[in-house]
Scaffold this active site. Sequence first.
Site, mmCIF file in Angstrom:
data_model
loop_
_atom_site.group_PDB
_atom_site.id
_atom_site.type_symbol
_atom_site.label_atom_id
_atom_site.label_comp_id
_atom_site.label_asym_id
_atom_site.label_seq_id
_atom_site.Cartn_x
_atom_site.Cartn_y
_atom_site.Cartn_z
ATOM 1 N N GLU A 276 -22.379 -3.655 65.002
ATOM 2 C CA GLU A 276 -21.324 -3.640 66.018
ATOM 3 C C GLU A 276 -21.861 -4.218 67.317
ATOM 4 O O GLU A 276 -22.973 -3.919 67.742
ATOM 5 C CB GLU A 276 -20.864 -2.203 66.244
ATOM 6 N N LYS A 346 -11.165 -1.906 64.863
ATOM 7 C CA LYS A 346 -11.480 -0.477 64.890
ATOM 8 C C LYS A 346 -10.234 0.336 65.207
ATOM 9 O O LYS A 346 -9.523 0.063 66.173
ATOM 10 C CB LYS A 346 -12.577 -0.204 65.913
ATOM 11 N N CYS A 399 -18.710 2.106 63.984
ATOM 12 C CA CYS A 399 -19.298 3.153 64.814
ATOM 13 C C CYS A 399 -18.909 4.536 64.292
ATOM 14 O O CYS A 399 -19.087 4.849 63.130
ATOM 15 C CB CYS A 399 -18.895 2.957 66.268
#
Length: 524
Positions: A276, A346, A399
């Site tokens: 990321e 995301k 994440c």
Amino acid sequence: MSGVSEAWDRALTGRWSRIVLALMAGVAAALAHPPFGVLPGLLGYPLLMLLAERSARARGGFWMGWLAGFAYFFIGCWWVAEAFLVNEAQAWMAPFAASLLPMGLGLFFGAACALYRAFAPRSVARVLLFAVLFGLLEWTRGHVLTGFPWNPAGATWQAGSALSQLASVVGVYGLGLITVAAVSSLGLIVARGPRRARLATAGLGLLVLALGFAWGAARLAQAQRTDTDTLIRIVQADIAQESKWTPQAYQGIVDKYVSLTAQPGASRPDIVIWPEGALPATANQVFGSGDAVAIAQALEPGQVLMMGISRAEANPHAQDGTSYYNSLLALRDLGPGLVIEAVYDKHRLVPFGEYLPMGPLMTRLGIRSLVHVAADFTAGPVPAPIQLDDVPSVQPLICYEGLYPGFTPASGSARPNWIVNVSNDAWFGKTSGPLQHLNLASYRAIETGLPIARATPTGASALIDPWGRVRPDQRLDSGQSGVIDVRLPAPAAQTLFGRWGDAAFWVLAVIMTGLGIGGRYYRF
């Protein structure tokens, strides 16, 4: 012995001793989690149960729980302050982050203990009610206001260990119910009530842990890892977060990722994975420059690059006409240049890190999110697997999306072959946070029976097998730069949790609640 009992009673009822013991309970339970692994710290749960039940009123139980929760989350989440130290202009927020977060999360411990004090029976069955109330508030913590399921009690066990395998049946929340109930039964040894019943219940708690260990050990003994022909390369460049955001550093970062991508290996990787936020720029900037050419040259024709990077998209409804996303791009070199074959945005964003709750108010207070783009990120759609030609179906998780059970379809035709979890744990330096993150993400492998390729800029990057295990040679820790070349393991058989989801947790909770309530009337 009577002197010891009297001293223990005074400690459980004295004002200052209760405060100290509540804080000790939270610290002990927190230190039981990896990477500390002080498993006797699990005795913090029975200590908290005893403090709550010896409170004069529910309000006293709440404060015992809140103090324990504050200590628990201070130990477990202090590393969030590190992210605010990356930018000197935001360093003033670090002490508030380190204290306000555990203060808020401690409310869940407080609520569980207040309810326990109000409704717990006097029988030994009260340990079940304590575990259920604690577990329900943990489940709530993982869902309310987008949720923050960091270090649930079930994840105390190192992922890949024997007891962690129970998560394949009941999930991490169900494992938390079992764990808290079993260890809390040991508190009855020093509690009041009929001695035989107390000792028998404590013995039963130890038996439950022993049976869980035996079942998990048998599952691991029968685990047959089969590697596929798909070779993946996980890239870890070891670039500290504070070193990324200068024009002078940018080209060196690009060169390092390009060099690691093109590094010769025993065989050519089919898939290369960057973490990321690998490059300190948006995809629009990268692909509008010569850097895209350098990246394409590092890849061989047909190779796929999965790159974590932010991107901008025109949106007339956004404040400045642009929406920003934290994304994973699947790129392929098809000859003259890179082609974007899939985009994953995301879905579950980090409050204060990627967006500001109550944004206008927070902005007026001088608070802004930690993103390095012009505005907060926009949430993407609900996670779903992506399918590329010649690549096994994969579920991207960015994440801390890897903390959430249920984000990956784990049964039926929608079930992917593997999970890719890219994360930017460089924000948290050489703290316990990245190691805890690895352990928590590994539970998704146990729950789903799917391998996970995890890529971070500074560690810990790893290949996690479908049983939550990581081989030492398939891991890069903090301070290491390099690549992990590994054959992608085949999925394990569909797990019961994959078929049922949280249903097993709720069934367990109902059964335990029934037994606990029954104890109010039958005193068993």
